[in-house]
Design a protein around this motif. Sequence first.
Motif, PDB file in Angstrom:
ATOM      1  N   SER A   1       0.972  -1.255   0.055  1.00  0.00           N
ATOM      2  CA  SER A   1      -0.005   0.054   0.101  1.00  0.00           C
ATOM      3  C   SER A   1       0.729   1.249  -0.208  1.00  0.00           C
ATOM      4  O   SER A   1       0.444   2.199  -0.268  1.00  0.00           O
ATOM      5  CB  SER A   1      -0.921   0.087   1.273  1.00  0.00           C
ATOM      6  OG  SER A   1      -0.090  -0.044   2.594  1.00  0.00           O
TER       7      SER A   1
ATOM      8  N   GLN B   1      -2.994  -5.153  -6.951  1.00  0.00           N
ATOM      9  CA  GLN B   1      -3.690  -4.749  -6.318  1.00  0.00           C
ATOM     10  C   GLN B   1      -5.124  -5.131  -6.083  1.00  0.00           C
ATOM     11  O   GLN B   1      -5.925  -4.764  -5.239  1.00  0.00           O
ATOM     12  CB  GLN B   1      -3.846  -3.055  -6.900  1.00  0.00           C
ATOM     13  CG  GLN B   1      -2.689  -2.223  -6.668  1.00  0.00           C
ATOM     14  CD  GLN B   1      -2.348  -1.964  -5.488  1.00  0.00           C
ATOM     15  OE1 GLN B   1      -3.004  -2.067  -4.168  1.00  0.00           O
ATOM     16  NE2 GLN B   1      -0.910  -1.941  -5.232  1.00  0.00           N
TER      17      GLN B   1
ATOM     18  N   SER C   1      -0.975   1.637  -6.190  1.00  0.00           N
ATOM     19  CA  SER C   1      -1.313   2.023  -4.816  1.00  0.00           C
ATOM     20  C   SER C   1      -1.187   3.477  -4.459  1.00  0.00           C
ATOM     21  O   SER C   1      -1.215   3.604  -3.141  1.00  0.00           O
ATOM     22  CB  SER C   1      -0.660   1.196  -3.732  1.00  0.00           C
ATOM     23  OG  SER C   1       0.950   1.274  -3.837  1.00  0.00           O
TER      24      SER C   1
END
Length: 252
Positions: free
Chosen positions: A86, A111, A162
């Motif tokens: 992330s 993701q 991300s």
Amino acid sequence: MKQLLSGQNIIKSYGVGEEKHRVLNGVSVTIGSGEFVSIMGPSGSGKSTLLYALSGMDGIDGGEVSFEGRKLSGLSDDALSDLRRSRMGFVFQQPALLKNLNLLDNIMLPQMRDRRRNVRQLNQKARDLMEQMGIGNLAERDITQASGGQLQRAGICRALMSEPEIVFGDEPTGALNTKTAKEIMELFTKINRDGIAILLVTHDPNIAARTERVLFLCDGEIVDECRLSKFTKWDFDNRVGEITKRMQKIGI
Ligand SMILES: Nc1ncnc2c1ncn2[C@@H]1O[C@H](COP(=O)(O)OP(=O)(O)OP(=O)(O)O)[C@@H](O)[C@H]1O
């Protein structure tokens, strides 16, 4: 500048018993938010090892790595994977894309594990990034039909999915010709101007000259550091000259 990433006194060895050898010998590095830094050094000096240690991809034997003030050693494996997925992006020399997926799906794939983001949003995000990285027309392109530069652009899109705080690059231009390498570095510069920190390993002074600060690693220790912000962005040759001088000093 706010501190983003810090490695203090990192020690890392490979092998066991008589085969054991120390690759990082008490390395301390700090990267600020939005900084653009490169690591240079002779082959085998520990550049990639340092990058993997700082990104938490590889464990260390001593010292501490902290990201946004959090010690990586205090995180569970899941929390560390989550943090990497992330907050950090990775670009490698070869982008390691999956052959049975097109470029768009390859960019979205990492993701897809994050259930907080729906597929439509991911799809749109990936298409937007492809547009920004100059491969907007290649979404459905099979990866076997893309050039090295196009694949690396896709690798960068994947790293940016991300919206990371930092992108790590392990020789991201190492497999590209000079012209394409320059184009890829222009993309990194653009990404950095958007506020994302970048830490690159490179052998090439022409690549390092496009960063703000160069760390020189030799036998597992940082032996020199060169701040390039004192040069204006126009005198590229001065930057290359300064880096080359420092390289010669440490025998690269
Ligand atoms: N997984 C591993 N197991 C054992 N030894 C390793 C491993 N990874 C790296 N090494 C050794 O650690 C040393 C440093 O390797 P590293 O890849 O970090 O150097 P580098 O400076 O990035 O080199 P290069 O510029 O050639 O890519 C080398 O001697 C290498 O052989």
